[in-house]
Each structure stands twice: as C-alpha cells, then as structure tokens.
Write a protein that holds these residues in place. Sequence first.
Motif, PDB file in Angstrom:
ATOM      1  N   GLY A  33     -20.245  -6.587 -27.663  1.00 42.29           N
ATOM      2  CA  GLY A  33     -20.524  -5.792 -28.872  1.00 42.29           C
ATOM      3  C   GLY A  33     -20.832  -6.630 -30.100  1.00 42.29           C
ATOM      4  O   GLY A  33     -21.545  -7.627 -30.035  1.00 42.29           O
ATOM      5  N   GLY A  34     -20.223  -6.200 -31.237  1.00 44.89           N
ATOM      6  CA  GLY A  34     -20.545  -6.786 -32.548  1.00 44.89           C
ATOM      7  C   GLY A  34     -20.415  -8.307 -32.600  1.00 44.89           C
ATOM      8  O   GLY A  34     -21.227  -8.973 -33.231  1.00 44.89           O
ATOM      9  N   ARG A  37     -23.501  -9.868 -30.923  1.00 47.01           N
ATOM     10  CA  ARG A  37     -24.669  -9.593 -31.779  1.00 47.01           C
ATOM     11  C   ARG A  37     -24.662 -10.505 -33.011  1.00 47.01           C
ATOM     12  O   ARG A  37     -25.640 -11.210 -33.278  1.00 47.01           O
ATOM     13  CB  ARG A  37     -24.627  -8.121 -32.222  1.00 47.01           C
ATOM     14  N   ASP A  48     -13.372  -9.323 -36.173  1.00 45.45           N
ATOM     15  CA  ASP A  48     -12.885  -8.445 -35.106  1.00 45.45           C
ATOM     16  C   ASP A  48     -13.692  -8.668 -33.842  1.00 45.45           C
ATOM     17  O   ASP A  48     -14.909  -8.706 -33.852  1.00 45.45           O
ATOM     18  CB  ASP A  48     -12.832  -6.958 -35.512  1.00 45.45           C
ATOM     19  N   ASP A  50     -14.139  -7.755 -29.759  1.00 52.63           N
ATOM     20  CA  ASP A  50     -13.865  -6.779 -28.697  1.00 52.63           C
ATOM     21  C   ASP A  50     -13.953  -7.446 -27.337  1.00 52.63           C
ATOM     22  O   ASP A  50     -14.962  -8.063 -27.005  1.00 52.63           O
ATOM     23  CB  ASP A  50     -14.879  -5.633 -28.779  1.00 52.63           C
ATOM     24  N   ASP A 170     -23.038  11.646 -29.289  1.00 54.97           N
ATOM     25  CA  ASP A 170     -22.218  11.299 -30.446  1.00 54.97           C
ATOM     26  C   ASP A 170     -23.139  11.150 -31.658  1.00 54.97           C
ATOM     27  O   ASP A 170     -23.741  10.097 -31.860  1.00 54.97           O
ATOM     28  CB  ASP A 170     -21.443  10.000 -30.182  1.00 54.97           C
ATOM     29  N   ARG A 176     -25.112   5.309 -37.591  1.00 55.48           N
ATOM     30  CA  ARG A 176     -24.943   3.898 -37.224  1.00 55.48           C
ATOM     31  C   ARG A 176     -26.287   3.196 -37.084  1.00 55.48           C
ATOM     32  O   ARG A 176     -26.456   2.066 -37.522  1.00 55.48           O
ATOM     33  CB  ARG A 176     -24.115   3.764 -35.934  1.00 55.48           C
ATOM     34  N   ARG A 179     -27.446   2.571 -40.510  1.00 51.61           N
ATOM     35  CA  ARG A 179     -26.613   1.538 -41.136  1.00 51.61           C
ATOM     36  C   ARG A 179     -26.981   0.143 -40.625  1.00 51.61           C
ATOM     37  O   ARG A 179     -27.138  -0.791 -41.408  1.00 51.61           O
ATOM     38  CB  ARG A 179     -25.138   1.856 -40.859  1.00 51.61           C
ATOM     39  N   ARG A 210     -15.841   9.370 -40.852  1.00 51.64           N
ATOM     40  CA  ARG A 210     -16.712   8.459 -40.097  1.00 51.64           C
ATOM     41  C   ARG A 210     -18.060   8.307 -40.799  1.00 51.64           C
ATOM     42  O   ARG A 210     -18.631   7.215 -40.825  1.00 51.64           O
ATOM     43  CB  ARG A 210     -16.927   8.981 -38.665  1.00 51.64           C
TER      44      ARG A 210
HETATM   45  P1  ATP Z   1     -19.229  -3.765 -37.358  1.00 45.28           P
HETATM   46  O1  ATP Z   1     -17.883  -4.236 -36.937  1.00 45.28           O
HETATM   47  O2  ATP Z   1     -20.008  -4.666 -38.208  1.00 45.28           O
HETATM   48  O3  ATP Z   1     -19.192  -2.372 -37.874  1.00 45.28           O
HETATM   49  P2  ATP Z   1     -19.693  -3.446 -34.559  1.00 45.28           P
HETATM   50  O4  ATP Z   1     -20.923  -3.444 -33.711  1.00 45.28           O
HETATM   51  O5  ATP Z   1     -18.608  -4.378 -34.182  1.00 45.28           O
HETATM   52  O6  ATP Z   1     -20.151  -3.670 -36.047  1.00 45.28           O
HETATM   53  P3  ATP Z   1     -17.753  -1.397 -34.248  1.00 45.28           P
HETATM   54  O7  ATP Z   1     -17.711  -0.046 -34.867  1.00 45.28           O
HETATM   55  O8  ATP Z   1     -16.704  -2.385 -34.575  1.00 45.28           O
HETATM   56  O9  ATP Z   1     -19.189  -1.973 -34.578  1.00 45.28           O
HETATM   57  O10 ATP Z   1     -17.820  -1.155 -32.686  1.00 45.28           O
HETATM   58  C1  ATP Z   1     -17.733  -2.200 -31.720  1.00 45.28           C
HETATM   59  C2  ATP Z   1     -18.677  -1.926 -30.561  1.00 45.28           C
HETATM   60  O11 ATP Z   1     -18.337  -0.685 -29.944  1.00 45.28           O
HETATM   61  C3  ATP Z   1     -20.134  -1.785 -30.951  1.00 45.28           C
HETATM   62  O12 ATP Z   1     -20.781  -3.035 -30.995  1.00 45.28           O
HETATM   63  C4  ATP Z   1     -20.665  -0.896 -29.855  1.00 45.28           C
HETATM   64  O13 ATP Z   1     -20.923  -1.617 -28.695  1.00 45.28           O
HETATM   65  C5  ATP Z   1     -19.510   0.033 -29.575  1.00 45.28           C
HETATM   66  N1  ATP Z   1     -19.559   1.286 -30.360  1.00 45.28           N
HETATM   67  C6  ATP Z   1     -18.968   1.541 -31.550  1.00 45.28           C
HETATM   68  N2  ATP Z   1     -19.176   2.790 -31.955  1.00 45.28           N
HETATM   69  C7  ATP Z   1     -19.925   3.365 -31.005  1.00 45.28           C
HETATM   70  C8  ATP Z   1     -20.473   4.682 -30.826  1.00 45.28           C
HETATM   71  N3  ATP Z   1     -20.299   5.639 -31.739  1.00 45.28           N
HETATM   72  N4  ATP Z   1     -21.170   4.915 -29.688  1.00 45.28           N
HETATM   73  C9  ATP Z   1     -21.330   3.957 -28.757  1.00 45.28           C
HETATM   74  N5  ATP Z   1     -20.870   2.724 -28.871  1.00 45.28           N
HETATM   75  C10 ATP Z   1     -20.153   2.409 -29.975  1.00 45.28           C
END
Ligand code: ATP
Length: 479
Positions: A33-34, A37, A48, A50, A170, A176, A179, A210
């Motif tokens: 995930g984040g 990326r 953070d 994951d 969703d 998102r 954003r 949210r």
């Molecule tokens: P940031 O922390 O900068 O907001 P992030 O990509 O880490 O960006 P998070 O909300 O922390 O976003 O979510 C972590 C990961 O979980 C995302 O990278 C994505 O893979 C997954 N994710 C989060 N929200 C959703 C959603 N609504 N639907 C599907 N996947 C999601």
Amino acid sequence: MTQEFHKKVIQHPIFKLIGETSEELGMDSYVIGGFVRDYLLNRGIPKDIDIVAIGSGIQLAQKVASKLKGNPQVSVFKNFGTAMIKHEDLELEFVGARKESYQRNSRKPIVEDGSLQDDQNRRDFTINAMALALNPSNFGQLLDPFDGRKDLGRKIIRTPLDPKITYSDDPLRMMRAIRFASQLNFEIEIRSLQAILENKDRIKIVSEERIVDELHKILLSEKPSMGFKLMHQTGLLPLILPELTALQGIEEIEGQRHKDNFWHTLEVVDNISENTDNLWLRWAALLHDIGKAPTKRFHKKIGWTFHAHEFVGSKMVYKLFKRLRMPLNDKMKFVQKMVLMSSRPIALSEDHVTDSAVRRLVFDAGDYVDDLMTLCEADITTKNPKKQRKYKNNFKIVRQKIVEVEEKDQVRNFQPPVSGEEIMKTFNLKPSKEIGIIKDAIKEAILEGDIPNEYEAAYQFMVEKGKQMNLKPASNENE
Ligand code: ATP
Ligand code: MG
C-alpha cells in the motif's frame, strides 16, 4: 527495476525482522500500500506501514513485538483482525490477507481469508496495491499484478478492477481518487472519471468523517484547486460543498458584470497554500466568500453588491461545519473570524492607511492579525499588473503599520488600563451602565489615538469623561 534496488528500499532492520519472524511461523508477509507507493515516488518513508500476512496478522504482530527492544505493546482489534505496534517513530499495522466481496444490498462486504492476490484485488488503486515481499527467500521482490509501477511513472490513478464496481462498492474511493490526484499531481484515468460521474450520488452513504478526512488532505496538497476542480467536474462538489458551487457563474445586467467567485476562490486557496500550511487558514480561504451567493443583489445605480456577505458567510461556516460533523471548536471559531474579517484590511488599504484604522484592526483581530493579512494577500487575484502592484504595496504598508502600532500601544489582546472597579470607586457608583459607557470611551480614545494605552492618561481621561457626564468624584475618606 532490479531486486537489488528494492532491497535498498526496505533497508530498515524492522522489515528483515518481520520477514524472518513470519518465516518461523510458516507464513509469508509483505509490506503493502501507501508505504510502497510513497517510497517508489521518493516521497520519503511514511510513518504508517501496512504489513499483510498470509495467515494471522495478529499472531505475527505478537511475535514481532516479543523480539523488539522493550517489547512494545500490541494493540489488537479482534473484530477487524488487525494488530498495531508502535516502534520508534513508526506505526506498524498488521493484517491477514483477505478477500472481500460486496453484496448488492449491503454496504458491508463479506470478508474471508485470502491470498496475497485476493488482498491486492480489494485495494482501491493500482498504485496502492503494490507489495514488497519480506520473507528471506524473496526479500525485496516487488509484487505488482496491476502494473502500479507503470502508473506511477505515467502519473495515473487507475483501479485494479472495473472502476464501476470499485466505486460503487465503496463510494469513498471517489474522494480518495481525487485526493491522490491532488496530492500527487496525477491524472485520473478517463474510465474512472466516468465511473465517478455515474456513481457520484452514492457518496451520500459515506460518513461525513471519512469525507472530511479526504477534504483535509485535498486542502493540504500543494495545489488544492486541482482536487476541487475534479470534485466540480465529477459532480461531487455540489453534493458535499454546495456553498461553493453556488458561487459559480457570472451575471450581467445592463452591461455590469461581477467576477466568478467560485474560480476566484480556487485561486485564493492556491495562493494562500504558497504561504501557509495551516489547514484552518486554508479552510478560511476556501470559505471566505461563501456569503456572496445569498447576498448578491443588483442595484441600478451602483451595480452588483454583496452587502454583509462576510457576516452571512461566517454564520454559514457554522452550519457547514455542523453538517459535515466537524468539531464546533476553536478551529471553527477561527475560520468564522477570518471570514467575518476578510474584507477589513482591503477596505482599510483602499485609500490612505491611517494609524487608528490599523489599531482597530489589531484590536479586533487579536493574535490572528497575521493570519488575516495572509488571507487578504492571497485574495488579490486581479490580472491587472498595475492594480496587483498597488494592492500588494498597500498591504505591505499595513503590515509595517501593524508593527509600529504594536510597539507604541499594545492593543492586541487589549486589557482596559483602568478597571471597572476603579471607575466605581472614583465616582462612588454601584454597578451601572455609566461604567460601561466610560470604559468604552476610554477604549475608543485609545483606538483613535487620542490618548496612549497607559494608566495615567486613561485615568485623566476617565475623570474628564465623568465630569462631562455630571458624575461627582467620591470625596476622599480621610478629608
Ligand atoms: P495515506 O496514508 O497517505 O492516506 P495510504 O495509501 O497509506 O495513504 P491509507 O488510508 O492509510 O492510505 O490506506 C492504506 C492502504 O489500504 C491503501 O494504500 C490501500 O491499499 C488500502 N485502502 C485504504 N482505503 C481503501 C479503500 N477505501 N478501498 C480500498 N482500499 C483501501
Ligand atoms: Mg497510510
């Protein structure tokens, strides 16, 4: 991209430890995930992280924690199957890989254990679905089934699966997408844009909290107008912030036009974002003109007016915060105050900048006078270079005068130099409206510059004022 490169990416010893621990437990684990990326984008290491385990994320978290210095606490969220560890400045979130399927009639997905691929399928965007392997045998290997890396290079937001289904499952994902586009300066793929347009009304089933999280992130991006333009283009804006949509359009009557206050507002938000990271000041820029829609009138003689739009706007701020379930706290009051005062420095700098007008500005704005000036400077969007220069110069003068006035009289967070008790004692008064009148007169005299903000001068002034009001000084008890 070589495997060597990815090994460097995840140099931090914690990753090796997690990989070895999951190997001992006979499961595979990945960072996903984040983190992946942002690291590939060179945005620095996100705090953070994951971790997805093919097996129990909670079990993995517990074993990892037992090996870390100080045995940090593991916060377990049984209902979600997740566990969190705070280690150094990192927040590690562990989860077992899962498969999600949405039923047509329910917003809640059915969740089952799944493979890594299942877990990647349920992610929102290709750039958020990439994983780096942590087990010793394939440590650092990038698992990128949807070509997220390519999308990072092409700067594209794209969903792994059919966007119609992704956004409908969703609807927060619509926000998102916008954003991320705004934060990363990416484009949203056309099929996604169309799917958002088709699904926009489903945003109503998403909680305000949210949505507001995403709004904050849009506002904090380098060029927030990008996000708001996308919200406008996809039809989400009137569903979330109708006050802004209402500012759109130019009317013309008898050859007199007013500016389009929606596009003007977006310029102001971009301008202010060059000078401040204060989220609430950026909110103030976004909302500073919302009172203009309900107050717009046309007068034959003077043209377009927006009488008292600042006052009306500040009341609308309260309603807007309440509707979006944002806390009705000091931040909200700050935004209200900025909106209420947003025209003051402009009015003041239009002609000769006087000391007393500046003193009044500092008195009313208190500690927020600098923020107010930052807002007003951002409000200059005229394309006429001559006017642009003139306004900017006037504000420079105002800023200088603020410093001068502050040095002379401390009227910021004004405390009356003569207290109410002293007035009562001097004229032998009981609590009455005369005291308020005298106190007010002293304050006015200071703001006008008739007397300095000092005890002696204020005392003399009080005695004079009392005489004018036919008040008798109390006789001295010792006489
Ligand atoms: P940031 O922390 O900068 O907001 P992030 O990509 O880490 O960006 P998070 O909300 O922390 O976003 O979510 C972590 C990961 O979980 C995302 O990278 C994505 O893979 C997954 N994710 C989060 N929200 C959703 C959603 N609504 N639907 C599907 N996947 C999601
Ligand atoms: Mg994150």
